[in-house]
Design a protein around this motif. Structure first.
Motif, PDB file in Angstrom:
ATOM      1  N   PHE A  76      19.062 -19.920   0.025  1.00 25.33           N
ATOM      2  CA  PHE A  76      19.068 -19.951  -1.499  1.00 25.33           C
ATOM      3  C   PHE A  76      20.454 -17.843  -1.065  1.00 25.33           C
ATOM      4  CE2 PHE A  76      19.366 -17.645  -5.286  1.00 25.33           C
ATOM      5  CZ  PHE A  76      19.603 -18.305  -6.183  1.00 25.33           C
ATOM      6  N   ASN A  77      19.741 -17.242  -0.502  1.00 28.87           N
ATOM      7  CA  ASN A  77      20.165 -16.175  -0.253  1.00 28.87           C
ATOM      8  C   ASN A  77      21.870 -16.349   0.662  1.00 28.87           C
ATOM      9  OD1 ASN A  77      18.864 -14.510  -1.866  1.00 28.87           O
ATOM     10  ND2 ASN A  77      17.618 -13.717  -1.011  1.00 28.87           N
ATOM     11  N   TYR A  78      21.723 -17.287   2.057  1.00 30.68           N
ATOM     12  CA  TYR A  78      23.044 -17.336   2.302  1.00 30.68           C
ATOM     13  C   TYR A  78      23.962 -18.047   1.599  1.00 30.68           C
ATOM     14  CZ  TYR A  78      25.958 -17.974   5.462  1.00 30.68           C
ATOM     15  OH  TYR A  78      27.241 -18.575   6.434  1.00 30.68           O
ATOM     16  N   LEU A  79      23.464 -18.925   0.753  1.00 28.21           N
ATOM     17  CA  LEU A  79      24.808 -19.097   0.088  1.00 28.21           C
ATOM     18  C   LEU A  79      25.244 -18.572  -1.190  1.00 28.21           C
ATOM     19  CD1 LEU A  79      23.743 -22.865  -0.071  1.00 28.21           C
ATOM     20  CD2 LEU A  79      24.560 -22.890   1.305  1.00 28.21           C
ATOM     21  N   GLY A  80      24.481 -17.763  -1.202  1.00 31.61           N
ATOM     22  CA  GLY A  80      24.746 -16.689  -2.975  1.00 31.61           C
ATOM     23  C   GLY A  80      25.658 -16.147  -1.983  1.00 31.61           C
ATOM     24  N   PHE A  81      25.274 -15.250  -0.911  1.00 32.00           N
ATOM     25  CA  PHE A  81      25.607 -14.612  -0.530  1.00 32.00           C
ATOM     26  C   PHE A  81      27.156 -14.729   0.269  1.00 32.00           C
ATOM     27  CE2 PHE A  81      21.133 -12.128   0.385  1.00 32.00           C
ATOM     28  CZ  PHE A  81      21.436 -11.231  -0.227  1.00 32.00           C
ATOM     29  N   ARG A  82      27.296 -15.869   1.531  1.00 34.45           N
ATOM     30  CA  ARG A  82      28.643 -15.941   1.475  1.00 34.45           C
ATOM     31  C   ARG A  82      29.466 -16.282   0.317  1.00 34.45           C
ATOM     32  NH1 ARG A  82      32.245 -15.289   3.600  1.00 34.45           N
ATOM     33  NH2 ARG A  82      31.576 -14.503   5.278  1.00 34.45           N
ATOM     34  N   TYR A  83      29.227 -17.527  -0.927  1.00 33.30           N
ATOM     35  CA  TYR A  83      29.758 -17.643  -1.575  1.00 33.30           C
ATOM     36  C   TYR A  83      30.352 -16.937  -2.195  1.00 33.30           C
ATOM     37  CZ  TYR A  83      29.471 -21.120   2.343  1.00 33.30           C
ATOM     38  OH  TYR A  83      30.017 -22.343   3.166  1.00 33.30           O
ATOM     39  N   PHE A  84      29.144 -16.209  -2.508  1.00 29.88           N
ATOM     40  CA  PHE A  84      29.840 -15.086  -4.014  1.00 29.88           C
ATOM     41  C   PHE A  84      29.494 -13.647  -3.321  1.00 29.88           C
ATOM     42  CE2 PHE A  84      27.146 -11.826  -6.929  1.00 29.88           C
ATOM     43  CZ  PHE A  84      28.918 -12.527  -8.583  1.00 29.88           C
ATOM     44  N   THR A  85      28.460 -13.340  -3.448  1.00 29.64           N
ATOM     45  CA  THR A  85      28.958 -11.559  -2.308  1.00 29.64           C
ATOM     46  C   THR A  85      29.820 -10.649  -1.369  1.00 29.64           C
ATOM     47  OG1 THR A  85      26.561 -11.728  -3.580  1.00 29.64           O
ATOM     48  CG2 THR A  85      27.744  -9.731  -2.118  1.00 29.64           C
ATOM     49  N   TYR A  86      29.898 -11.857  -0.259  1.00 27.48           N
ATOM     50  CA  TYR A  86      30.764 -11.520   0.703  1.00 27.48           C
ATOM     51  C   TYR A  86      31.545 -12.449   0.693  1.00 27.48           C
ATOM     52  CZ  TYR A  86      27.219  -8.170   1.666  1.00 27.48           C
ATOM     53  OH  TYR A  86      25.974  -7.199   0.913  1.00 27.48           O
ATOM     54  N   ARG A  87      32.157 -13.003  -0.350  1.00 28.32           N
ATOM     55  CA  ARG A  87      33.292 -13.916  -0.134  1.00 28.32           C
ATOM     56  C   ARG A  87      34.310 -13.615   0.826  1.00 28.32           C
ATOM     57  NH1 ARG A  87      32.982 -14.804  -5.746  1.00 28.32           N
ATOM     58  NH2 ARG A  87      35.089 -13.376  -6.743  1.00 28.32           N
ATOM     59  N   ASP A  88      34.662 -12.618   0.448  1.00 29.24           N
ATOM     60  CA  ASP A  88      35.807 -11.539   0.769  1.00 29.24           C
ATOM     61  C   ASP A  88      35.838 -11.592   1.941  1.00 29.24           C
ATOM     62  OD1 ASP A  88      34.145 -10.151   0.064  1.00 29.24           O
ATOM     63  OD2 ASP A  88      35.515  -8.743  -0.452  1.00 29.24           O
ATOM     64  N   ARG A  89      34.802 -11.580   2.586  1.00 28.03           N
ATOM     65  CA  ARG A  89      34.867 -11.255   4.368  1.00 28.03           C
ATOM     66  C   ARG A  89      35.261 -12.067   5.254  1.00 28.03           C
ATOM     67  NH1 ARG A  89      31.202  -5.858   3.435  1.00 28.03           N
ATOM     68  NH2 ARG A  89      31.701  -5.582   2.215  1.00 28.03           N
ATOM     69  N   ASP A  90      34.501 -11.778   6.004  1.00 30.00           N
ATOM     70  CA  ASP A  90      35.674 -12.418   6.975  1.00 30.00           C
ATOM     71  C   ASP A  90      35.263 -13.914   7.558  1.00 30.00           C
ATOM     72  OD1 ASP A  90      36.314 -13.260   9.480  1.00 30.00           O
ATOM     73  OD2 ASP A  90      35.153 -12.198  11.325  1.00 30.00           O
ATOM     74  N   LYS A  91      35.198 -14.963   8.038  1.00 29.73           N
ATOM     75  CA  LYS A  91      35.250 -16.451   7.740  1.00 29.73           C
ATOM     76  C   LYS A  91      35.282 -17.240   8.686  1.00 29.73           C
ATOM     77  CE  LYS A  91      35.523 -16.934   3.409  1.00 29.73           C
ATOM     78  NZ  LYS A  91      36.590 -16.271   1.998  1.00 29.73           N
ATOM     79  N   GLY A  92      35.685 -16.415  10.495  1.00 30.31           N
ATOM     80  CA  GLY A  92      35.881 -16.423  11.691  1.00 30.31           C
ATOM     81  C   GLY A  92      35.365 -17.084  12.727  1.00 30.31           C
ATOM     82  N   HIS A  93      34.381 -16.813  12.151  1.00 30.09           N
ATOM     83  CA  HIS A  93      33.044 -16.610  12.819  1.00 30.09           C
ATOM     84  C   HIS A  93      31.820 -16.973  12.810  1.00 30.09           C
ATOM     85  CE1 HIS A  93      35.974 -13.367  14.475  1.00 30.09           C
ATOM     86  NE2 HIS A  93      35.406 -14.328  16.542  1.00 30.09           N
ATOM     87  N   ARG A  94      32.233 -17.978  11.145  1.00 31.63           N
ATOM     88  CA  ARG A  94      30.403 -18.498  11.212  1.00 31.63           C
ATOM     89  C   ARG A  94      29.295 -18.773  12.276  1.00 31.63           C
ATOM     90  NH1 ARG A  94      31.613 -20.880   6.407  1.00 31.63           N
ATOM     91  NH2 ARG A  94      33.047 -19.281   5.040  1.00 31.63           N
ATOM     92  N   THR A  95      29.424 -19.332  13.493  1.00 29.93           N
ATOM     93  CA  THR A  95      27.857 -19.519  14.410  1.00 29.93           C
ATOM     94  C   THR A  95      27.657 -18.029  14.370  1.00 29.93           C
ATOM     95  OG1 THR A  95      29.279 -21.927  15.172  1.00 29.93           O
ATOM     96  CG2 THR A  95      27.228 -20.488  16.954  1.00 29.93           C
ATOM     97  N   ARG A  96      28.191 -17.466  14.799  1.00 28.53           N
ATOM     98  CA  ARG A  96      28.050 -16.136  14.711  1.00 28.53           C
ATOM     99  C   ARG A  96      27.324 -15.227  14.122  1.00 28.53           C
ATOM    100  NH1 ARG A  96      29.798 -11.377  13.129  1.00 28.53           N
ATOM    101  NH2 ARG A  96      29.734  -9.405  14.222  1.00 28.53           N
ATOM    102  N   GLU A  97      27.660 -15.302  12.504  1.00 30.58           N
ATOM    103  CA  GLU A  97      27.322 -14.709  11.284  1.00 30.58           C
ATOM    104  C   GLU A  97      25.961 -15.806  10.968  1.00 30.58           C
ATOM    105  OE1 GLU A  97      28.834 -16.976   6.934  1.00 30.58           O
ATOM    106  OE2 GLU A  97      30.328 -15.252   7.481  1.00 30.58           O
TER     107      GLU A  97
END
Length: 190
Positions: A76-97
């Motif tokens: 639940f938190n991953y989805l919230g952090f990725r798409y709300f809290t940190y949506r403006d952060r680097d999205k280029g390395h999803r596997t690493r993230e």
């Protein structure tokens, strides 16, 4: 003409632009903490609801029920952090993230459930109220670790971009005789 003077004036190198004033940086941090808290608060509710549901409908031990609840809250938190809290952060390395998120979430899981384990098996505090209190305390301690690790390692900020006009202004001051392609009249006079 003076000795050793060519007559050309060179500007001193420009100092690097600050990434923002202290006030702007504090404002960004406050907004980040509020968003993190909103997602985290909802995650705490999910965690506690699943924990109590699993304890109520199964015969699982308290820490096993807590681990299941923590895993549900992590998703639940991953989805919230990725798409709300940190949506403006680097999205280029999803596997690493995702790998780092799972690693730091696992450490947070150990912290959170270590508090509950210690209270339950170390001190014998196993009533539903005591379990919820120590589950909540473990979530709080784990959250401090998660906030630091997620913002530092998982959802990294993108490098600050300088406005193009600042770069052009710097180049004009640094090399005043540079011919601009768009200014044909200036080029013809030189």
């Amino acid at each position: 003409m003076g000795h050793g003077s060519s007559g050309a004036h060179t500007a001193p190198p420009a100092a690097p632009a600050p990434r923002g004033t202290l006030r702007e940086r504090i404002d960004r941090l406050v907004r980040e903490v509020v968003k993190f808290g909103a997602v985290g608060g909802a995650g705490v509710l999910v965690n506690l609801l699943v924990f109590n549901l699993v304890r109520h409908v199964t015969d699982l031990a308290v820490v096993r029920a807590s681990i299941i609840a923590t895993v549900v809250a992590i998703v639940f938190n991953y989805l919230g952090f990725r798409y709300f809290t940190y949506r403006d952060r680097d999205k280029g390395h999803r596997t690493r993230e995702m790998s780092l998120f799972l690693l730091f979430s696992a450490v947070g899981l150990v912290i959170e459930n270590g508090v509950l384990y210690t209270a339950t098996y170390g001190f014998g505090w196993d009533s539903p109220l005591q379990s919820n209190i120590f589950k909540f305390l473990g979530i709080g301690i784990g959250t401090l670790f998660r906030f630091w690790s997620y913002r530092t390692w998982v959802f990294r900020t993108l490098p600050a971009r300088e406005p193009v006009t600042r770069a052009e202004t710097f180049l004009e001051h640094e090399h005043p005789t540079t011919v601009r392609a768009t200014d044909g009249a200036t080029a013809a006079r030189r």
